[in-house]
Motif scaffolding. Structure first.
Motif, PDB file in Angstrom:
ATOM      1  N   HIS A 122       8.860  12.627   3.379  1.00  0.00           N
ATOM      2  CA  HIS A 122       9.758  13.176   2.371  1.00  0.00           C
ATOM      3  C   HIS A 122      11.189  12.765   2.703  1.00  0.00           C
ATOM      4  CE1 HIS A 122       6.862  16.111   0.480  1.00  0.00           C
ATOM      5  NE2 HIS A 122       6.221  15.767   1.584  1.00  0.00           N
ATOM      6  N   LEU A 123      11.872  12.179   1.715  1.00  0.00           N
ATOM      7  CA  LEU A 123      13.251  11.739   1.905  1.00  0.00           C
ATOM      8  C   LEU A 123      14.122  12.335   0.812  1.00  0.00           C
ATOM      9  CD1 LEU A 123      12.570   7.939   2.531  1.00  0.00           C
ATOM     10  CD2 LEU A 123      13.231   9.621   4.263  1.00  0.00           C
ATOM     11  N   LEU A 158      12.851   9.461  12.030  1.00  0.00           N
ATOM     12  CA  LEU A 158      11.534   9.794  11.497  1.00  0.00           C
ATOM     13  C   LEU A 158      11.059   8.729  10.522  1.00  0.00           C
ATOM     14  CD1 LEU A 158       9.191  11.797  11.319  1.00  0.00           C
ATOM     15  CD2 LEU A 158      10.433  12.978   9.484  1.00  0.00           C
ATOM     16  N   ALA A 159      11.936   8.334   9.593  1.00  0.00           N
ATOM     17  CA  ALA A 159      11.574   7.282   8.638  1.00  0.00           C
ATOM     18  C   ALA A 159      11.309   5.971   9.359  1.00  0.00           C
ATOM     19  CB  ALA A 159      12.680   7.108   7.604  1.00  0.00           C
ATOM     20  N   ALA A 160      12.124   5.658  10.366  1.00  0.00           N
ATOM     21  CA  ALA A 160      11.932   4.421  11.122  1.00  0.00           C
ATOM     22  C   ALA A 160      10.570   4.404  11.801  1.00  0.00           C
ATOM     23  CB  ALA A 160      13.049   4.262  12.149  1.00  0.00           C
ATOM     24  N   GLN A 161      10.191   5.507  12.413  1.00  0.00           N
ATOM     25  CA  GLN A 161       8.906   5.565  13.093  1.00  0.00           C
ATOM     26  C   GLN A 161       7.756   5.458  12.114  1.00  0.00           C
ATOM     27  OE1 GLN A 161       8.773   5.804  16.649  1.00  0.00           O
ATOM     28  NE2 GLN A 161       6.779   4.958  16.069  1.00  0.00           N
ATOM     29  N   TRP A 162       7.903   6.100  10.947  1.00  0.00           N
ATOM     30  CA  TRP A 162       6.847   6.061   9.920  1.00  0.00           C
ATOM     31  C   TRP A 162       6.582   4.623   9.480  1.00  0.00           C
ATOM     32  CZ3 TRP A 162       5.724   4.824   4.846  1.00  0.00           C
ATOM     33  CH2 TRP A 162       4.707   5.545   4.210  1.00  0.00           C
ATOM     34  N   ASP A 200      14.682  16.094  -6.353  1.00  0.00           N
ATOM     35  CA  ASP A 200      15.604  16.075  -5.228  1.00  0.00           C
ATOM     36  C   ASP A 200      15.173  15.178  -4.075  1.00  0.00           C
ATOM     37  OD1 ASP A 200      17.388  17.958  -6.401  1.00  0.00           O
ATOM     38  OD2 ASP A 200      15.979  19.550  -5.852  1.00  0.00           O
ATOM     39  N   ASP A 201      13.937  14.674  -4.137  1.00  0.00           N
ATOM     40  CA  ASP A 201      13.493  13.854  -3.022  1.00  0.00           C
ATOM     41  C   ASP A 201      12.525  12.780  -3.479  1.00  0.00           C
ATOM     42  OD1 ASP A 201      11.185  15.268  -3.544  1.00  0.00           O
ATOM     43  OD2 ASP A 201      10.900  16.007  -1.505  1.00  0.00           O
ATOM     44  N   MET A 202      12.252  11.859  -2.569  1.00  0.00           N
ATOM     45  CA  MET A 202      11.246  10.827  -2.770  1.00  0.00           C
ATOM     46  C   MET A 202      10.160  11.043  -1.726  1.00  0.00           C
ATOM     47  SD  MET A 202      11.595   6.654  -2.713  1.00  0.00           S
ATOM     48  CE  MET A 202      12.276   6.616  -1.050  1.00  0.00           C
ATOM     49  N   VAL A 203       8.899  10.971  -2.164  1.00  0.00           N
ATOM     50  CA  VAL A 203       7.769  11.152  -1.258  1.00  0.00           C
ATOM     51  C   VAL A 203       7.058   9.811  -1.120  1.00  0.00           C
ATOM     52  CG1 VAL A 203       5.666  12.439  -0.765  1.00  0.00           C
ATOM     53  CG2 VAL A 203       7.535  13.537  -2.034  1.00  0.00           C
ATOM     54  N   LEU A 204       6.888   9.360   0.121  1.00  0.00           N
ATOM     55  CA  LEU A 204       6.188   8.112   0.404  1.00  0.00           C
ATOM     56  C   LEU A 204       4.833   8.438   1.015  1.00  0.00           C
ATOM     57  CD1 LEU A 204       9.090   6.036   1.990  1.00  0.00           C
ATOM     58  CD2 LEU A 204       8.262   5.951  -0.351  1.00  0.00           C
ATOM     59  N   ARG A 205       3.790   7.797   0.471  1.00  0.00           N
ATOM     60  CA  ARG A 205       2.435   7.979   0.992  1.00  0.00           C
ATOM     61  C   ARG A 205       1.827   6.608   1.283  1.00  0.00           C
ATOM     62  NH1 ARG A 205       3.051  11.989  -2.967  1.00  0.00           N
ATOM     63  NH2 ARG A 205       2.612  14.113  -2.229  1.00  0.00           N
ATOM     64  N   LEU A 209       0.804  -1.214   0.000  1.00  0.00           N
ATOM     65  CA  LEU A 209       0.000   0.000   0.000  1.00  0.00           C
ATOM     66  C   LEU A 209       0.841   1.271   0.000  1.00  0.00           C
ATOM     67  CD1 LEU A 209      -2.696  -1.054   2.633  1.00  0.00           C
ATOM     68  CD2 LEU A 209      -2.818  -1.246   0.140  1.00  0.00           C
ATOM     69  N   ILE A 210       2.152   1.150   0.196  1.00  0.00           N
ATOM     70  CA  ILE A 210       3.022   2.323   0.207  1.00  0.00           C
ATOM     71  C   ILE A 210       3.289   2.767  -1.224  1.00  0.00           C
ATOM     72  CG2 ILE A 210       5.286   3.210   0.861  1.00  0.00           C
ATOM     73  CD1 ILE A 210       5.291   1.149   3.128  1.00  0.00           C
ATOM     74  N   ARG A 211       3.074   4.040  -1.501  1.00  0.00           N
ATOM     75  CA  ARG A 211       3.216   4.572  -2.857  1.00  0.00           C
ATOM     76  C   ARG A 211       4.353   5.594  -2.897  1.00  0.00           C
ATOM     77  NH1 ARG A 211       0.604   0.747  -3.544  1.00  0.00           N
ATOM     78  NH2 ARG A 211      -1.492   0.539  -4.415  1.00  0.00           N
ATOM     79  N   PRO A 212       5.451   5.287  -3.578  1.00  0.00           N
ATOM     80  CA  PRO A 212       6.547   6.257  -3.688  1.00  0.00           C
ATOM     81  C   PRO A 212       6.388   7.145  -4.919  1.00  0.00           C
ATOM     82  CG  PRO A 212       7.252   4.135  -4.546  1.00  0.00           C
ATOM     83  CD  PRO A 212       5.813   3.978  -4.115  1.00  0.00           C
ATOM     84  N   THR A 213       6.787   8.371  -4.797  1.00  0.00           N
ATOM     85  CA  THR A 213       6.856   9.297  -5.916  1.00  0.00           C
ATOM     86  C   THR A 213       8.256   9.898  -5.943  1.00  0.00           C
ATOM     87  OG1 THR A 213       4.505   9.867  -5.719  1.00  0.00           O
ATOM     88  CG2 THR A 213       5.913  11.374  -6.973  1.00  0.00           C
ATOM     89  N   LEU A 214       8.975   9.697  -7.049  1.00  0.00           N
ATOM     90  CA  LEU A 214      10.311  10.258  -7.191  1.00  0.00           C
ATOM     91  C   LEU A 214      10.217  11.651  -7.809  1.00  0.00           C
ATOM     92  CD1 LEU A 214      12.351   7.179  -8.458  1.00  0.00           C
ATOM     93  CD2 LEU A 214      12.544   8.297  -6.237  1.00  0.00           C
ATOM     94  N   ARG A 215      10.865  12.617  -7.158  1.00  0.00           N
ATOM     95  CA  ARG A 215      10.951  13.968  -7.698  1.00  0.00           C
ATOM     96  C   ARG A 215      12.423  14.278  -7.936  1.00  0.00           C
ATOM     97  NH1 ARG A 215       6.849  17.418  -3.938  1.00  0.00           N
ATOM     98  NH2 ARG A 215       8.598  17.243  -2.476  1.00  0.00           N
TER      99      ARG A 215
END
Length: 262
Positions: A44-45, A71-75, A31-36, A23-29
């Protein structure tokens, strides 16, 4: 695969243990990657962020990586283990780009083929005809058709017969205006044995055995001692760094030694 989720011991985890990963959806931009993910604020990574150096394990390989922070670990822990998964706190790690992890020379031969956090090979190739053939069999059994995304291919070939990817030695992809410098070459090296992940609906994270049960009736592959296969693992023989896009022209060379079909 430049990012990976690991457990408290640094061992990789996947949809095999945690189907909600679907169910995790990544979007590459740029300068960053957004996970929803459902019910979660977007994460935002930074693409090139490097946090704490760590060592993690993918199957039998120990590889250097960078922990992506608290932050990423908790998410990931909150979303993937809301009731406790038994895996402990989860961490997100990024592959160390200075490390060279080689695919198995048993299959790549004289070619040093690099990969990152993939199971074993950088590219997975299948075809539109192969998924259409599977869906015809599923529908005939009273099941719903499935999308090719369940098999997570990087390249989906059109204009070939079902499972021709099994019989193709390699593909040459036109990535520019012409000439050898504008061609990327993928070498097909190993049939892809399938685990239960294609049973997971990526829209719901719910699993049912219909896909695996159907594949087992016709996709036993003698090259892997009867394992159920779908698609071919491939490596980059030429054109590393080129960009592949939908609709590019592909030329293929077939092998006719009797080893290409299950």
């Amino acid at each position: 695969r430049a990012w990976m989720v690991v457990d408290a011991e640094g061992e990789f985890v996947s949809q095999r243990e945690l189907p909600r990963m679907a169910l995790i959806r990544p979007t590459l931009r740029q300068d960053d990657m957004v996970l929803r993910a459902p019910g979660m604020l977007a994460l935002h990574l930074a693409i090139n962020a490097a946090e704490q150096p760590v060592t993690v394990r993918v199957w039998n390989d120990e590889v250097p990586a960078y922990d992506m922070g608290a932050l990423a670990a908790q998410w990931f822990t909150d979303f993937l283990s809301p009731g406790g998964s038994g895996l402990g706190p989860l961490r997100l790690v990024r592959f160390d780009p200075d490390h060279l992890r080689l695919s198995s020379k048993k299959w790549t031969g004289d070619l040093d083929a690099h990969t990152q956090f993939a199971d074993g090979f950088a590219v997975l190739v299948t075809s539109e005809a192969s998924i259409d053939d599977l869906n015809e069999r599923l529908v005939a059994k009273g099941h719903e058709a499935v999308g090719v995304e369940r098999f997570r291919p990087n390249v989906v070939l059109g204009g070939v017969d079902a499972h021709d990817e099994d019989r193709i030695d390699g593909v040459h992809i036109a990535v520019g205006q012409g000439g050898e410098a504008d061609t990327a070459e993928l070498r097909h090296v190993k049939p892809c044995a399938r685990c239960p992940i294609p049973n997971i609906d990526p829209a719901t994270a719910q699993s049912s055995p219909a896909v695996s049960d159907t594949l087992s009736t016709y996709r036993s592959d003698k090259r892997l001692d009867g394992a159920i296969t779908f698609g071919m693992n491939a490596v980059v023989a030429r054109g590393a760094g080129q960009v592949l896009r939908v609709g590019q022209t592909v030329a293929a060379s077939y092998q006719f030694d009797g080893a290409g079909a299950p």
